[in-house]
Motif scaffolding. Structure first.
Motif, short mmCIF file in Angstrom:
data_model
loop_
_atom_site.label_atom_id
_atom_site.label_comp_id
_atom_site.label_asym_id
_atom_site.label_seq_id
_atom_site.Cartn_x
_atom_site.Cartn_y
_atom_site.Cartn_z
N ALA A 20 0.86 -1.18 0.00
CA ALA A 20 0.00 0.00 0.00
C ALA A 20 0.90 1.24 0.00
O ALA A 20 1.96 1.25 0.62
CB ALA A 20 -0.90 0.01 1.22
N CYS A 21 0.44 2.28 -0.69
CA CYS A 21 1.22 3.51 -0.76
C CYS A 21 1.10 4.27 0.56
O CYS A 21 0.01 4.41 1.12
CB CYS A 21 0.70 4.38 -1.91
SG CYS A 21 1.59 5.95 -2.06
N GLY A 22 2.22 4.73 1.07
CA GLY A 22 2.21 5.48 2.32
C GLY A 22 1.81 6.93 2.14
O GLY A 22 1.53 7.63 3.11
N ARG A 23 1.75 7.41 0.91
CA ARG A 23 1.42 8.82 0.67
C ARG A 23 -0.04 9.01 0.31
O ARG A 23 -0.74 9.79 0.93
CB ARG A 23 2.30 9.36 -0.44
CG ARG A 23 2.09 10.82 -0.69
CD ARG A 23 3.08 11.34 -1.69
NE ARG A 23 2.92 12.77 -1.84
CZ ARG A 23 3.32 13.45 -2.87
NH1 ARG A 23 3.95 12.83 -3.85
NH2 ARG A 23 3.13 14.73 -2.94
N CYS A 24 -0.51 8.29 -0.73
CA CYS A 24 -1.90 8.49 -1.17
C CYS A 24 -2.83 7.39 -0.69
O CYS A 24 -4.04 7.50 -0.84
CB CYS A 24 -1.96 8.59 -2.70
SG CYS A 24 -1.65 7.05 -3.58
N GLY A 25 -2.28 6.31 -0.13
CA GLY A 25 -3.11 5.25 0.39
C GLY A 25 -3.62 4.28 -0.64
O GLY A 25 -4.48 3.45 -0.34
N HIS A 26 -3.12 4.35 -1.87
CA HIS A 26 -3.54 3.44 -2.93
C HIS A 26 -3.23 2.00 -2.52
O HIS A 26 -2.09 1.67 -2.23
CB HIS A 26 -2.81 3.79 -4.23
CG HIS A 26 -3.21 2.95 -5.39
ND1 HIS A 26 -4.44 3.08 -5.99
CD2 HIS A 26 -2.56 1.97 -6.04
CE1 HIS A 26 -4.51 2.21 -6.99
NE2 HIS A 26 -3.38 1.52 -7.04
N PRO A 27 -4.25 1.12 -2.46
CA PRO A 27 -4.01 -0.22 -1.93
C PRO A 27 -3.48 -1.21 -2.97
O PRO A 27 -3.13 -2.33 -2.61
CB PRO A 27 -5.40 -0.65 -1.47
CG PRO A 27 -6.32 0.05 -2.40
CD PRO A 27 -5.66 1.37 -2.73
N ARG A 56 7.33 1.66 -6.62
CA ARG A 56 6.74 2.87 -7.18
C ARG A 56 5.23 2.73 -7.21
O ARG A 56 4.67 1.78 -7.75
CB ARG A 56 7.26 3.08 -8.60
CG ARG A 56 6.77 4.37 -9.22
CD ARG A 56 7.33 4.57 -10.61
NE ARG A 56 8.79 4.57 -10.58
CZ ARG A 56 9.55 3.94 -11.48
NH1 ARG A 56 9.00 3.29 -12.47
NH2 ARG A 56 10.85 3.97 -11.39
N CYS A 57 4.54 3.72 -6.64
CA CYS A 57 3.08 3.73 -6.62
C CYS A 57 2.56 4.07 -8.01
O CYS A 57 2.98 5.06 -8.60
CB CYS A 57 2.58 4.76 -5.61
SG CYS A 57 0.79 4.96 -5.59
N PRO A 58 1.62 3.26 -8.57
CA PRO A 58 1.09 3.56 -9.90
C PRO A 58 0.12 4.74 -9.91
O PRO A 58 -0.16 5.31 -10.95
CB PRO A 58 0.36 2.27 -10.29
CG PRO A 58 -0.02 1.66 -9.00
CD PRO A 58 1.06 2.04 -8.02
N SER A 59 -0.37 5.15 -8.74
CA SER A 59 -1.34 6.22 -8.67
C SER A 59 -0.68 7.60 -8.57
O SER A 59 -0.97 8.50 -9.36
CB SER A 59 -2.25 5.99 -7.46
OG SER A 59 -3.18 7.03 -7.35
N CYS A 60 0.23 7.77 -7.63
CA CYS A 60 0.83 9.10 -7.42
C CYS A 60 2.30 9.16 -7.84
O CYS A 60 2.88 10.23 -7.89
CB CYS A 60 0.69 9.53 -5.96
SG CYS A 60 1.65 8.55 -4.79
N GLY A 61 2.92 8.00 -8.12
CA GLY A 61 4.31 7.99 -8.58
C GLY A 61 5.35 8.08 -7.49
O GLY A 61 6.54 8.17 -7.77
ZN LIG Z 1 0.55 6.70 -4.04
#
Ligand SMILES: [Zn+2]
Length: 76
Positions: A20-27, A56-61
């Motif tokens: 899970a992304c620690g910045r935007c919470g994208h699971p 690398r988060c696919p939502s926020c990068g």
């Molecule tokens: Zn993210």
């Protein structure tokens, strides 16, 4: 005398990992890469730095470092 120095970067994709992304919470799954920087002299790599794993988060990068224990838990 002109000396040309620099850094080069190489990446090796290792696949998707369930983090899970620690910045935007994208699971969703994040892409995991092994990254290595190298010091170059006249565009020729002469000194490699230690490689590291990054997700690398696919939502926020956002990219974050994955340590050895976490990589072992993820099966990498
Ligand atoms: Zn993210």
């Amino acid at each position: 005398m002109l000396v040309i120095v620099g850094l080069s970067r190489r990446e090796w994709p290792l696949g998707l990992v369930p983090l899970a992304c620690g910045r935007c919470g994208h699971p969703g799954p994040q892409s995991l890469v092994r990254r290595r920087n190298r010091f170059t002299l006249f565009f020729v790599p002469v000194l490699p730095f230690p490689s590291r794993l990054e997700a690398r988060c696919p939502s926020c990068g956002t990219e974050r470092r994955v340590d050895a224990d976490e990589a072992r838990r993820l099966g990498v």
